[in-house]
Design a protein around this motif. Structure first.
Motif, PDB file in Angstrom:
ATOM      1  N   LEU A   1      50.427  88.398  16.646  1.00 35.62           N
ATOM      2  CA  LEU A   1      49.776  87.276  15.969  1.00 35.62           C
ATOM      3  C   LEU A   1      50.547  86.014  16.322  1.00 35.62           C
TER       4      LEU A   1
ATOM      5  N   ALA B   1      48.642  80.471   9.837  1.00 36.35           N
ATOM      6  CA  ALA B   1      47.450  80.071   9.097  1.00 36.35           C
ATOM      7  C   ALA B   1      47.636  78.688   8.494  1.00 36.35           C
TER       8      ALA B   1
ATOM      9  N   GLN C   1      41.813  81.062   7.641  1.00 37.27           N
ATOM     10  CA  GLN C   1      42.752  81.624   8.611  1.00 37.27           C
ATOM     11  C   GLN C   1      43.739  82.571   7.940  1.00 37.27           C
ATOM     12  N   ARG C   2      44.245  82.185   6.788  1.00 37.09           N
ATOM     13  CA  ARG C   2      45.192  83.027   6.069  1.00 37.09           C
ATOM     14  C   ARG C   2      44.561  84.374   5.724  1.00 37.09           C
ATOM     15  N   SER C   3      43.336  84.332   5.242  1.00 37.91           N
ATOM     16  CA  SER C   3      42.643  85.567   4.884  1.00 37.91           C
ATOM     17  C   SER C   3      42.409  86.441   6.105  1.00 37.91           C
TER      18      SER C   3
ATOM     19  N   LEU D   1      44.068  86.533   8.910  1.00 35.61           N
ATOM     20  CA  LEU D   1      45.321  87.030   9.465  1.00 35.61           C
ATOM     21  C   LEU D   1      46.043  88.010   8.545  1.00 35.61           C
ATOM     22  N   GLU D   2      45.911  87.828   7.240  1.00 35.29           N
ATOM     23  CA  GLU D   2      46.740  88.581   6.304  1.00 35.29           C
ATOM     24  C   GLU D   2      45.988  89.620   5.483  1.00 35.29           C
ATOM     25  N   ASP D   3      44.758  89.336   5.116  1.00 40.66           N
ATOM     26  CA  ASP D   3      44.040  90.225   4.208  1.00 40.66           C
ATOM     27  C   ASP D   3      43.540  91.476   4.916  1.00 40.66           C
ATOM     28  N   HIS D   4      43.621  92.573   4.198  1.00 44.72           N
ATOM     29  CA  HIS D   4      43.092  93.835   4.701  1.00 44.72           C
ATOM     30  C   HIS D   4      41.667  94.019   4.183  1.00 44.72           C
TER      31      HIS D   4
ATOM     32  N   GLN E   1      43.734  99.686   6.453  1.00 39.82           N
ATOM     33  CA  GLN E   1      44.859  98.791   6.708  1.00 39.82           C
ATOM     34  C   GLN E   1      44.519  97.685   7.704  1.00 39.82           C
TER      35      GLN E   1
ATOM     36  N   THR F   1      43.227  94.309   9.303  1.00 37.03           N
ATOM     37  CA  THR F   1      43.051  92.955   8.775  1.00 37.03           C
ATOM     38  C   THR F   1      41.612  92.506   9.009  1.00 37.03           C
TER      39      THR F   1
ATOM     40  N   ASP G   1      41.002  79.553  -2.413  1.00 39.96           N
ATOM     41  CA  ASP G   1      41.187  80.934  -2.008  1.00 39.96           C
ATOM     42  C   ASP G   1      40.788  81.820  -3.181  1.00 39.96           C
TER      43      ASP G   1
END
Length: 175
Positions: free
Chosen positions: A26, A30, A35-37, A39-42, A123, A125, A171
């Motif tokens: 990566l 973000a 972008q944060r979601s 890149l980070e959220d499963h 798991q 993203t 968010d």
């Protein structure tokens, strides 16, 4: 290096997974909720949709009826042990049956389904799921646990999630 999406062991320093072709590195930081979601959220941040399943011997007619009754665009095809063996979608109907097969209602779905469809684990993203959908032209991606479908993610699910993130710049995880 293990792929965070599919778990395949890749050579150290690899930038792309040899199995699923998704990025292993990566490189972006973000700077927005979207972008944060991604890149980070499963995938578990999305509402869990119990998959609608059929067997490979189910008829095309019963599959169409089930898709209509369930208001879904794809059915997951599972074997007797509940393991995913295929997906039968609207696209399969259009490309493999419509205008090709005259009498299809009593035929089994197995010859028309997409065998061994791309899938993800819980798991994965959201970004990796979206990239897989884009790269493969998929509208539905099964979520598997030990080879068995536990959910299915549609393009509509992803769009709804992103739309919620964009509303007022908030968010939804931090309400």
């Amino acid at each position: 290096m293990l792929c965070p999406t599919c778990g395949t062991d890749n050579l150290p320093g690899s930038e792309t997974c040899k199995n699923c072709q998704l990025d292993l590195v990566l490189r972006r930081v973000a700077d927005s909720a979207v972008q944060r979601s991604l890149l980070e959220d499963h995938v578990n941040v999305l509402p869990r949709k119990i998959p609608t399943t059929i067997s490979p011997t189910s008829t095309v007619g019963s599959a169409i009826a089930l898709m209509l009754a369930s208001n879904v665009g794809a059915l997951l095809v599972v074997d007797d042990a509940g393991k995913l063996v295929g997906i039968f979608s609207e696209r399969d109907l259009l490309e493999k049956i419509a205008g090709v097969q005259e009498r299809y209602a009593d035929l089994p779905v197995a010859p028309f389904m997409t065998a061994r469809p791309a899938s993800v684990s819980a798991q994965a993203t959201l970004g990796s799921v979206l990239k897989r959908m884009d790269a493969g032209g998929y509208r539905h991606v099964p979520v598997l646990d030990d080879g068995k479908p536990v959910s299915v993610i549609s393009v509509r699910d992803m769009l709804c999630h992103i739309t919620k993130l964009c509303q007022n710049g908030k968010d939804p995880r931090h309400r």
